[in-house]
Every structure is written in structure tokens, then in C-alpha cells.
Scaffold this active site. Structure first.
Site: not given
Length: 679
Positions: A468-469, A472
Site C-alpha cells: 500500500h505505502e 503511494h
């Protein structure tokens, strides 16, 4: 106090000078940064030439470079490595920086120039220049540029008070979480706790000069404890410590702080001519109106709630088989019995997978995924300054070998570090004088840390967090725009989670897992049987998880759709907002808002629905990848060129439709989740 000429923060730097910066450097650097930014504004407003896009809009985008550098270093350190000095400085800087921001946005001469360019919009602007002009003008209006002097003064006062309250909220939460240590010396009470969590808890106790185990509220300990501890009273004690720590009557109470934050947001919105804070926020979101947000939340509730109730009932029925027919499932029981039921149904739990998810292998797998999709490479930069010994800096190169950016990875809990996971920017990508200036991005997580006995072994959930990170981070690293304020993740909040949640899909893809998941001792690959169990159990309690997110979204909207101030009724408002999404009995003395950092100080106010909004997008997007192949370089190239590189240069739905060829619906998400009650 350092003089300006030897303060490392006052000089341009390629990478943050963590090794040369001392806490005493921040205050003079912040003051000098503000002075330089004020001079930049003065240069724009005193320009003798008529306002143009170049001498006003582009110049404003470029202004305040030094201040941006100082702020990025200070506030990123405040979240990842805080101390008493930095917390005190944060309290001092908050109103100072808000005052400076107001001095820009309420500067009549500056706004007059911006307005002139807006009202005499040049026809030869590029689409990106046109977007920057629009966002700049609207930013001034949304920050009070059209208000009368009395209203401007009131808005200044409200915004400065608000900035102090958000700092107070985050510091209360940090201390409430970090001050808690439950010392246990009885091995019987710890008999079922996984070895990884036991090792961390024993190390915690050693750091505090105690025997036994110190249970903290850091997720790598708290999560396993709540999932595996057979002692119900201990689970309740830990649950209450986490969920009641900032309630009334406690040392770090956030009850009044949260009310003040909500009321100040409402007051600010009212001054600007909006009925509520949600109306103000959603004007600059894909959702556009609170009616559209509630439409999404209601659609999700209708589709997922029936199955969510069945899932909770199944867990409670399972618990009653072991505890008796009178057993009542409470909040501190759900993770414990849910794991046991999952184990009985699928013969799998997170601890079975840990040995195959050794941190360095996972990291290599995630970096390898980016290489396979996009051709980019990651090389450790051993010369890069870091702010803690376990932080690693990587040089990221594009598929043609050119420099793409720098990525800082900060993966494990430490004293003074906020909980959770986030991605941040130290410097954005932009173009200047023909040069493409590349970004510096940071990923911060709180994964299971290594101990003297064993390396860092992750759960599948932690692997998902990593992905997820990292999504980003790719959004920031692939930025390819001209202007700073439109670069990377500078997009609408209900669009920013698309790249991150898209990456989560790979966590349950066999082809991805097979590339790196090997036993940390034997080197044996993750067995096909376990992979099948991961896939089959993927949707276990998916409706419960969705309704939990819906509940958070309803709380957020309930607080920020208010048209009257809270008056000591924060908890009542919370209960009213979330009641229809509740699946477990209410726990007196606990609350969500008092530790809901996403909406109180994290930028998600009236925007927490964004996770589900973006999930609709990413499920639809990943379906396109599945159709072409999950490692399709063709689709990855389209995703990069249409979305990841574009930042906020165009309206997000236009970007998405260019990538996908159509608007998204919730069908792909519900199909993936296996929801039976879809209409």
C-alpha cells in the site's frame, strides 16, 4: 543558536541533511524560511509589469522553497522520530506557520494579481498551466480572499487556534500510546502469543529494565496479543488501554480537543460561506457533494451489511461452542475467535505465513514487482544521511538508467514514532530551467521488527501494508509535471488512495508471492497448498471489514456535516453517526474520534470515505490488469502515463477514464469480494 551561514537547513540540499542538523537549527531555519518566503511574495506584488501567468502564477508556485525544505524535514521527523524539544517546537511553529499562510492567502495585492490573470485567462496556456491557474485562484477564494476585513481577521484567529489544537491532539495520542506498558511475568498468560511478538515484548521489558514481557500499543505487539491471547481479561485490559486512553478523565484526554477541532472547522466553513465543513471540503473532491458520499456509503451498507451480520454471527456461534451458549461476543473477542474460526475453516492463520515473509525478501519482492512492471531499479545509497540507524535510503533509477528519485524506507517501531503507516515527501518533482528535478520520497511503517533471536518476519497484513505505502511512493517517484503544487500525490484526496490500494491486490496473487516467499530458515518456497489457502480465505470476513470502514466514514461525515457546534456531545454524535453500521456491542468509556488521527490531524476530515471510493477505482483498474496479465507491462505503462505521472494536472476522473476507457462502478469490487447480496 546557530547562525544562518552554518545552519544546514538554510542551504539547498539534494537530500535532507539529517547527519548535520540539530534540533537547535529548526527555529532559526523556520524563521529565515518565512522571511525568504515573504520576500518572494513581495517580489511578486511589487512587480512593475502587468500580471501574467509567468510573473504571478508560476512565480507563486516557485515561492517559499527554503521554507518548504525546512518544513518537510521538521514535520517528517516529528512524526517518525519525535522528542520533547521537537514537540515543543511544533507547538510554537503551528500558529507561526498558519499566520504566514494566512498572510499569503489574504494578501490583497497578491490576490489582485492572481485575479487579474484568472479573469483575463490567456488562450495559449497549456492544460497544466490552465490547471495551475484554476487551482491557484480557487485556493485564494477558499482561503478567504473575497472576504471583508472583519471576516478575514476572524478567519485568521480561527485558523491559528485550529493549528494549535491539531498539534495538541497528535501529541496527546502519541503520549497516550507510548506511555502504556503492560508488564506480564506469568508465562502461562503468554503461552499462545506468537514467538515474534513475544520476542519484541521481551525486548521492550529489557529496555525498561524489567523482567517478563512488556505489552505495548504498537501494532506488532498489540495485534498479535488481541488475536492470540487466551486470557479474556487481559485482552479487555489492552483493548481499553488503546480505545479509552484519550477519553475523558485521562491524562491525555482528547475529548475537548476533538470538539474544538470540529467546531473550529465548522466556524471556518461558515465564515467562508458554507453550511458545514463537508460542503467546503467536497467542493474539491471527486465525490463533489456529501449526498454523493452518503450515496456510496449507503450502497456499500446495503450490499455488505447482510453478509457482515452473518460473518459476526458465525464468529459468535463458534465462540459459544467453546465458551457456552450464554457467551456474548465483545469487541476484545472478535480478533481472537475470528482467527480460530478462520483456522477451522481454511486451516490457515497469519503466523503460518510469517516464516515465508522475511522482511528483506518481502522488500526485494516489492522492489522486484516495480522492476517487472515498470523497469525501475533500487540501489542502497549508503552515503545518504539518515535520521535513525534502521532507516535505509535507495537511489531509484528508471528503466533507461536515468535517475528517478530517492526513496527513504523507515519500517520499524521506535520511541517517539507515531503508530500506523504513511508515505511522505521531502521534496517534490518539478521542472526548472529545462531540468527535471527529481523527488525525494519517504515511506514510514511500524512493521514487526527484528530481535536478537530472529529476523523481521511479517504477516500477510503487513505485506499488504508495505505494498500500500509503496503504491503511494511510486505515485511520488513517477511524477512528471512542471509545477511543484501539481506534482506526485498532490491530487484530490479521494483519488490519492488509488495507486496505493491498487498495489494491495498483488498480496494475494500467486505469481507475485512465488517470486520471493521462501522460508527464512530452509529456503523452501511457500507451498502451493498455503497459497491456495491464502486465495480461498482472502474474502474471509470481507463484509465485516468493509462495514468497519463504512462506520469510520459515517463518523467522519457525521462530525463534519454538522451545521451547529458540538457542545459536550462528541460521543453522542459519534454513536448517532455510526449506529447503523455497528456490528459489535458498544463499549462504554471508549470512543473512536478521540484517537482518529486520520480525520483530526491527518487531512482526511470529510474525506475518510476516500478509501472506499478509491477501492471502487482500484478494483476496476486491477480487473483490467487481470484481463491482460497481472505483470502486463503494457497496462503498467498505461497506468504510469495516464495516472501515476500526471499528479494533479487534470481532473482525476478524466485521468482514470483515459486509462480505463470508461467510468468505474462498484461491480468489480463486489465481484472480487464475493458479495452475495448485491442487487
Amino acid at each position: 543558536m546557530d547562525t544562518p551561514h552554518n545552519n544546514p537547513l538554510l542551504k539547498p540540499f539534494a537530500l535532507p541533511p539529517f547527519d548535520k542538523t540539530e534540533d537547535c537549527d529548526f527555529e532559526p531555519a523556520m524563521a529565515e524560511g518565512i522571511r525568504e518566503a515573504e520576500k518572494d511574495i513581495e517580489d511578486i506584488t511589487s512587480c512593475g509589469s502587468a500580471p501574467t501567468f509567468g510573473n504571478t502564477i508560476a512565480a507563486l508556485d516557485k515561492s517559499g522553497e527554503m521554507l518548504d525544505r525546512v518544513e518537510s524535514v521538521f514535520f517528517n521527523l516529528l512524526g517518525a522520530s519525535s522528542n520533547d524539544t521537537r514537540e515543543a517546537l511544533a507547538q510554537k511553529f503551528a500558529p507561526m506557520l498558519t499566520r504566514h499562510h494566512n498572510n499569503i492567502m489574504l494578501n490583497e495585492k497578491l490576490f489582485a494579481r492572481v485575479r487579474h490573470v484568472w479573469e483575463n485567462r490567456p488562450e495559449d496556456l497549456t492544460p497544466e498551466e490552465d490547471r495551475l491557474l484554476e487551482t491557484t485562484y480557487k485556493a485564494f477564494v477558499r482561503n478567504g480572499a473575497l472576504l471583508g476585513e472583519e471576516q478575514k481577521a476572524e478567519l485568521r484567529k480561527v485558523s491559528e487556534e485550529f493549528s494549535k489544537k491539531t498539534v495538541e491532539f497528535s501529541q496527546n495520542l502519541l503520549h497516550a500510546r507510548k506511555d502504556f506498558h503492560l508488564n506480564i511475568t506469568d508465562p502461562e498468560k503468554m503461552r499462545d502469543i506468537p514467538a515474534s511478538a513475544l520476542a519484541i515484548a521481551r525486548a521492550n521489558a529489557g529496555e525498561n529494565n524489567r523482567g517478563g514481557w512488556d505489552i505495548t500499543l504498537d501494532e506488532p505487539v498489540y495485534g498479535p496479543f488481541m488475536t492470540y491471547c487466551h486470557d479474556r481479561e487481559l485482552r479487555k485490559k489492552l483493548y481499553m488501554a488503546r480505545n479509552a486512553a484519550c477519553m475523558g478523565g485521562t491524562k491525555y484526554s482528547n475529548l475537548q480537543v476533538c470538539e474544538d477541532i470540529v467546531n473550529l472547522r465548522l466556524k471556518s466553513a461558515n465564515i467562508l460561506g458554507y453550511k458545514c465543513h463537508a460542503d467546503f471540503v467536497l467542493e474539491k473532491r471527486m465525490a463533489e457533494t456529501k449526498e454523493n458520499v452518503y450515496k456510496l456509503l449507503n450502497e456499500l451498507s446495503e450490499a455488505y451489511m447482510p453478509q457482515a451480520r452473518e460473518e459476526v454471527k458465525a464468529v459468535e456461534d463458534f465462540a459459544r461452542k467453546h465458551e457456552g451458549v450464554d457467551f456474548r461476543l465483545e469487541a476484545w473477542d472478535f480478533a481472537y475467535y475470528s482467527r480460530k474460526l478462520k483456522l477451522s475453516l481454511f486451516d490457515i492463520d497469519s503466523e503460518m505465513l510469517r516464516p515465508y515473509f522475511e522482511f528483506s525478501k518481502v522488500s526485494g519482492g516489492v522492489f522486484g514487482l516495480a522492476n517487472e512492471l515498470y523497469g525501475i531499479t533500487f540501489t542502497v545509497n549508503e552515503n545518504a544521511p539518515v535520521y535513525a540507524g534502521d532507516v535505509v535510503a535507495y537511489t531509484v533509477n528508471d528503466k533507461d538508467g536515468s535517475f528517478l528519485g530517492t526513496l527513504y524506507m523507515d519500517c520499524f517501531p521506535r520511541k517517539g514514532k507515531q503508530g500506523g503507516a504513511w508515505t511522505t515527501s521531502y521534496s517534490p518533482q518539478y521542472r526548472e530551467n529545462g531540468k527535471n528535478v527529481r523527488p525525494t520520497v519517504g515511506v514510514v511503517m511500524n512493521l514487526t521488527k527484528p530481535t536478537a533471536e530472529r529476523p523481521s518476519l511479517l504477516t500477510l497484513g503487513e505485506v499488504t501494508t508495505f505494498l500500500h505505502e509503496f503504491g503511494h511512493a511510486l505515485h511520488g517517484l513517477f511524477a512528471n509535471t512542471t509545477y511543484r503544487s501539481l506534482s506526485g500525490t498532490s491530487v484530490y484526496w479521494d483519488f490519492v488512495e488509488l495507486p496505493s490500494q491498487f498495489m494491495e491486490n498483488f498480496a494475494t496473487e500467486k505469481k507475485f508471492l512465488s517470486k520471493f516467499a521462501v522460508h527464512y530458515k530452509t529456503g523452501e518456497p511457500l507451498p502451493e497448498e498455503l497459497m491456495d489457502k491464502i486465495i480461498k480465505s482472502r474474502n474471509y470476513n470481507v463484509a465485516y471489514a468493509t462495514m468497519r470502514q463504512v462506520s469510520f466514514g459515517l463518523l467522519d461525515m457525521g462530525l463534519h456535516s454538522l451545521t451547529r457546534p458540538l457542545g459536550g456531545n462528541l460521543m453522542e454524535t459519534e454513536r448517532d453517526a455510526t449506529r447503523r453500521a455497528s456490528l459489535l456491542p458498544e463499549v462504554p468509556g471508549t470512543g473512536q474520534a478521540v484517537h482518529f488521527s486520520h480525520i483530526m490531524d491527518g487531512g482526511y476530515a470529510a474525506g475518510y470515505y476516500s478509501y472506499k471510493w478509491a477501492e471502487v477505482l482500484e478494483a476496476d483498474a486491477f480487473k483490467a490488469f487481470k484481463e491482460k496479465g497481472v505483470f502486463s507491462q503494457e497496462m503498467a505503462g498505461r497506468f504510469r502515463s495516464c495516472i501515476l505521472s500526471k499528479g494533479g494536472t487534470e481532473p482525476p476522473m478524466r485521468l482514470y477514464e483515459r486509462f480505463r476507457g470508461k467510468k468505474p462502478t462498484i461491480d468489480a469490487m463486489m465481484e472480487r469480494d464475493g458479495i452475495r447480496h448485491a442487487k
